[in-house]
Design an enzyme around this catalytic site. Structure first.
Site, PDB file in Angstrom:
ATOM      1  N   GLY A 122       0.815  -1.220   0.000  1.00 54.73           N
ATOM      2  CA  GLY A 122       0.000   0.000   0.000  1.00 54.73           C
ATOM      3  C   GLY A 122       0.842   1.260   0.000  1.00 54.73           C
ATOM      4  O   GLY A 122       2.071   1.206  -0.140  1.00 54.73           O
ATOM      5  N   ASP A 137       7.113 -15.545  -6.316  1.00 52.88           N
ATOM      6  CA  ASP A 137       6.107 -16.112  -7.225  1.00 52.88           C
ATOM      7  C   ASP A 137       6.624 -16.322  -8.655  1.00 52.88           C
ATOM      8  O   ASP A 137       6.025 -17.058  -9.425  1.00 52.88           O
ATOM      9  CB  ASP A 137       4.873 -15.196  -7.289  1.00 52.88           C
ATOM     10  N   GLY A 183       1.894 -18.376  -4.291  1.00 54.05           N
ATOM     11  CA  GLY A 183       1.797 -18.029  -5.716  1.00 54.05           C
ATOM     12  C   GLY A 183       0.475 -17.336  -5.931  1.00 54.05           C
ATOM     13  O   GLY A 183      -0.544 -17.990  -6.103  1.00 54.05           O
ATOM     14  N   VAL A 197       8.747 -20.224   3.450  1.00 55.35           N
ATOM     15  CA  VAL A 197       9.476 -20.351   2.185  1.00 55.35           C
ATOM     16  C   VAL A 197      10.085 -19.027   1.724  1.00 55.35           C
ATOM     17  O   VAL A 197      10.871 -18.994   0.787  1.00 55.35           O
ATOM     18  CB  VAL A 197       8.613 -20.946   1.035  1.00 55.35           C
TER      19      VAL A 197
HETATM   20  N1  LIG Z   1      -0.649  -0.169 -10.103  1.00 49.19           N
HETATM   21  C1  LIG Z   1       0.141   0.369  -9.176  1.00 49.19           C
HETATM   22  N2  LIG Z   1       0.619   1.620  -9.343  1.00 49.19           N
HETATM   23  C2  LIG Z   1       1.431   2.177  -8.413  1.00 49.19           C
HETATM   24  N3  LIG Z   1       1.830   1.546  -7.304  1.00 49.19           N
HETATM   25  C3  LIG Z   1       1.390   0.290  -7.074  1.00 49.19           C
HETATM   26  C4  LIG Z   1       0.520  -0.359  -8.006  1.00 49.19           C
HETATM   27  N4  LIG Z   1       0.249  -1.589  -7.530  1.00 49.19           N
HETATM   28  C5  LIG Z   1       0.897  -1.697  -6.348  1.00 49.19           C
HETATM   29  N5  LIG Z   1       1.584  -0.574  -6.083  1.00 49.19           N
HETATM   30  C6  LIG Z   1       2.397  -0.331  -4.881  1.00 49.19           C
HETATM   31  O1  LIG Z   1       3.577  -1.122  -4.955  1.00 49.19           O
HETATM   32  C7  LIG Z   1       3.912  -1.621  -3.663  1.00 49.19           C
HETATM   33  C8  LIG Z   1       4.060  -3.113  -3.698  1.00 49.19           C
HETATM   34  O2  LIG Z   1       2.932  -3.725  -4.329  1.00 49.19           O
HETATM   35  P1  LIG Z   1       2.449  -5.200  -3.986  1.00 49.19           P
HETATM   36  O3  LIG Z   1       1.450  -5.603  -4.989  1.00 49.19           O
HETATM   37  O4  LIG Z   1       2.046  -5.257  -2.562  1.00 49.19           O
HETATM   38  O5  LIG Z   1       3.773  -6.073  -4.056  1.00 49.19           O
HETATM   39  P2  LIG Z   1       4.679  -6.519  -5.296  1.00 49.19           P
HETATM   40  O6  LIG Z   1       5.404  -5.355  -5.791  1.00 49.19           O
HETATM   41  O7  LIG Z   1       5.579  -7.534  -4.715  1.00 49.19           O
HETATM   42  O8  LIG Z   1       3.742  -7.087  -6.322  1.00 49.19           O
HETATM   43  C9  LIG Z   1       2.825  -1.163  -2.717  1.00 49.19           C
HETATM   44  O9  LIG Z   1       3.325  -0.065  -1.970  1.00 49.19           O
HETATM   45  C10 LIG Z   1       1.684  -0.784  -3.623  1.00 49.19           C
HETATM   46  O10 LIG Z   1       0.889   0.242  -3.085  1.00 49.19           O
HETATM   47  O1  LIG Z   2       2.711 -10.870   2.871  1.00 57.37           O
HETATM   48  P1  LIG Z   2       1.315 -11.119   2.500  1.00 57.37           P
HETATM   49  O2  LIG Z   2       0.598  -9.829   2.346  1.00 57.37           O
HETATM   50  O3  LIG Z   2       0.633 -12.103   3.377  1.00 57.37           O
HETATM   51  O4  LIG Z   2       1.346 -11.702   1.043  1.00 57.37           O
HETATM   52  C1  LIG Z   2       1.256 -13.021   0.607  1.00 57.37           C
HETATM   53  C2  LIG Z   2       1.625 -13.017  -0.857  1.00 57.37           C
HETATM   54  O5  LIG Z   2       2.956 -12.621  -1.003  1.00 57.37           O
HETATM   55  C3  LIG Z   2       3.658 -13.476  -1.881  1.00 57.37           C
HETATM   56  O6  LIG Z   2       4.498 -14.300  -1.115  1.00 57.37           O
HETATM   57  C4  LIG Z   2       4.536 -12.711  -2.811  1.00 57.37           C
HETATM   58  O7  LIG Z   2       3.816 -11.690  -3.396  1.00 57.37           O
HETATM   59  P2  LIG Z   2       4.496 -10.330  -3.830  1.00 57.37           P
HETATM   60  O8  LIG Z   2       5.443 -10.695  -4.915  1.00 57.37           O
HETATM   61  O9  LIG Z   2       3.362  -9.488  -4.301  1.00 57.37           O
HETATM   62  O10 LIG Z   2       5.204  -9.755  -2.666  1.00 57.37           O
HETATM   63  C5  LIG Z   2       2.554 -14.282  -2.569  1.00 57.37           C
HETATM   64  O11 LIG Z   2       2.992 -15.552  -2.947  1.00 57.37           O
HETATM   65  C6  LIG Z   2       1.495 -14.327  -1.517  1.00 57.37           C
HETATM   66  O12 LIG Z   2       0.219 -14.469  -2.083  1.00 57.37           O
END
Ligand SMILES: Nc1ncnc2c1ncn2[C@@H]1O[C@H](COP(=O)(O)OP(=O)(O)O)[C@@H](O)[C@H]1O
Ligand SMILES: O=P(O)(O)OC[C@H]1O[C@](O)(COP(=O)(O)O)[C@@H](O)[C@@H]1O
Ligand SMILES: [Mg+2]
Length: 526
Positions: free
Chosen positions: A243, A298, A342, A451
């Site tokens: 977030g 993932d 995942g 993991v």
């Molecule tokens: N579409 C987006 N545009 C800008 N920032 C984003 C968007 N999606 C996610 N973020 C921000 O990127 C950060 C990580 O996103 P998240 O989905 O939780 O993890 P990951 O980068 O591992 O997929 C968070 O601070 C989130 O608010």
């Molecule tokens: O830490 P949280 O919010 O419980 O997230 C769990 C999720 O994070 C992961 O480990 C990795 O996801 P991100 O690459 O978005 O960080 C996913 O496999 C899983 O669904």
């Protein structure tokens, strides 16, 4: 370094092609014919005709003799690397990065003679298989004839000329999203490499994007001495969070802190955020390089071989599978069930099943299945108990979501919170065997955070080292809005826009999934 702003005309010329409506095929199987390679007389003529026909939106008509040429032009635009030189008229300076530390004492004073630099025109091939037909296993074809088209991407590494004065640079590192083995290795290598260039002002932004604006969160000065041993532990030395993606506030903060280079470690969401920051910096005409390093256990980021942390997660996941196997093997009619992470893809489940060799049934989100009925998973478990006396099931957390009630909830980053397929299957299996009067001893293991809350294994540690170093080389080369990754075993830079179009998923027609089926011996469940 003094910089003059360029006019908006040249600003646009090297931007990635934003207006393109990409089909899945274009995302995954784009092609490239280098313009310079079209210099043979026949092709050259066709090429000049093709250029006239090219519009901003590429609709490929495979009857058009120019389709490859159009594809080429489009590909080159899409994979061109955005750079701070798009907005500034900048003069580069000779790099301060050299591994020839004792040049004067050895007499080898000519840095030009050291062939340790990467040329901006160096390229790596993204795809190396020529499929003869769209029906070949895992075929990735662009046209119905599955013609061979080269797909080149930019090679990563140190350049001979750089666009920042190292002594004046302030560099920041931020880690976002969930934890992932190797985060500390990448932070460490970024710091080491920045210092090798001569950067003195390096800071860590605490707890992800939030660290830019939340009160009470202070940036942390980083140095070689401070990060020397952080790779010995898992987690993130800087902390992570989900977030808080407030692009405008983040860029205000970047401006206020006078950050010149921002290194962003994260997954899909983080990359979208990094690109938004890069775009906002451009809009404000800030000379800032935003360079990402793809992190996620993932392995769900498009185009690259793998993300760091994936290998380690698979290795750790195997331990859970091994425990499930031992429990199941030792019980009368034992059924070991393991749920692996995942969010949108089954890579961890597939690879852990393959590497352990102990799994009888692997279930991933990309391949639908039923639990009940003649061809359902439960009937197959009955068969396994009857024939071998025990069995092991590995299910990916995003698998079988169609069998469950949707939670409707999202996390702070907007990711959908999945319903628990592991618990559901555990209950279904227990009820089923009770109903048919067959004893079954179900042992359920959910190793979720185990993991990923560990330090990187050897192969991930090397990947982290290379990706972290290349991220710094990319920033000094003036690139911004790029990610440092590995494609087809070579280290490259890709524009972030190309890797965030969709999550990467397991291809059920790929050889790897077929190998997994061969290994488990499972039938189709749908
Ligand atoms: N579409 C987006 N545009 C800008 N920032 C984003 C968007 N999606 C996610 N973020 C921000 O990127 C950060 C990580 O996103 P998240 O989905 O939780 O993890 P990951 O980068 O591992 O997929 C968070 O601070 C989130 O608010
Ligand atoms: O830490 P949280 O919010 O419980 O997230 C769990 C999720 O994070 C992961 O480990 C990795 O996801 P991100 O690459 O978005 O960080 C996913 O496999 C899983 O669904
Ligand atoms: Mg993600």
């Amino acid at each position: 370094m003094a910089a003059a702003l360029k006019t908006s005309g040249s600003f646009c010329s090297t931007q990635p092609h934003q207006g393109l409506e990409s089909t899945r095929d274009q995302i995954l199987h784009g092609s490239h014919l280098n313009v310079k390679q079209c210099k043979s007389k026949k092709i050259k003529k066709a090429a000049s005709l093709c250029f006239k026909a090219t519009s901003s939106k590429v609709d490929l008509d495979f009857n058009d003799p120019c389709w490859k040429q159009k594809f080429q032009e489009d590909w080159e635009k899409r994979f061109d690397l955005p750079s701070i030189t798009d907005i500034y008229d900048l003069k580069p300076r000779p790099t301060t990065f050299s591994l020839k530390k004792n040049r004067s004492s050895t007499g080898d004073e000519n840095v030009d003679m050291w062939n340790g630099y990467v040329n901006n025109d160096d390229r790596a091939l993204l795809k190396v298989i020529k499929y003869s037909s769209p029906t070949s296993a895992g075929a990735e074809c662009i046209d119905p004839d599955c013609s061979w088209v080269e797909q080149w991407v930019h090679r990563a590494g140190p350049r001979k000329e750089i666009y920042y004065e190292p002594e004046e640079v302030k560099a920041a590192i931020v880690t976002c999203g969930g934890l992932c083995p190797g985060l500390n290795d990448v932070i460490r290598q970024i710091v080491f490499t920045l210092e090798t260039y001569g950067v003195k002002n390096i800071v860590g932004i605490p707890f992800g994007y939030r660290g830019f604006f939340e009160k009470g969160l202070k940036e942390m000065p980083l140095s070689r001495g401070l990060v020397e041993n952080i790779n010995l532990n898992g987690g993130s030395f800087l902390g992570v969070s989900r977030g808080g993606a407030k692009t405008s506030e983040i860029v205000d903060s970047i401006q206020a802190r006078r950050i010149d280079m921002l290194f962003v470690l994260g997954g899909n969401g983080t990359h979208a955020g990094a690109n938004a920051i890069h775009e906002e910096c451009r809009k404000r005409k800030l000379k800032v390089s935003v360079v990402a390093v793809p992190k996620t256990i993932d392995n769900d980021i498009l185009l690259m071989d793998k993300t760091f942390g994936f290998d380690t997660a698979v290795e750790e996941a195997q331990r859970a599978i091994n425990s499930a196997y031992i429990e199941a093997r030792s019980a009368y009619h034992g059924i070991g069930l393991v749920k692996l992470m995942g969010r949108s893809s089954g890579f961890i489940a597939m690879h852990a099943s393959l590497s352990s060799g102990q799994v009888d049934v692997c279930l991933i989100p990309e391949v639908p299945f039923t639990l009940d009925g003649e061809i359902g998973v439960l009937r197959h478990l009955e068969h396994l108990l009857k024939t071998k006396g025990f069995c092991v099931v590995c299910v990916a957390e995003a698998a079988g979501q169609d069998l469950l009630q949707k939670s409707g909830a999202t996390d702070a980053s907007g990711n959908v919170i999945l319903s628990d397929i592991g618990v559901h299957m555990q209950q279904k299996i227990k009820t089923h065997f009770k109903d048919i009067g067959v004893p079954a001893d179900v042992k359920y293991i959910d190793p979720t955070y185990m993991v990923r809350a560990c330090r990187a294994n050897a192969s991930d540690a090397i990947l982290c080292t290379v990706l972290g170093q290349n991220a710094v080389h990319g920033a000094f080369a003036g690139f911004s809005g790029i990610t440092s990754c590995i494609c087809n075993t070579h280290y490259v830079y890709l524009p972030i826009t190309e890797v965030i179009k969709a999550p990467k998923r397991v291809n059920p027609n790929s050889r790897m999934w077929h190998r997994c089926l061969t290994s488990t011996g499972q039938p189709d469940f749908h």
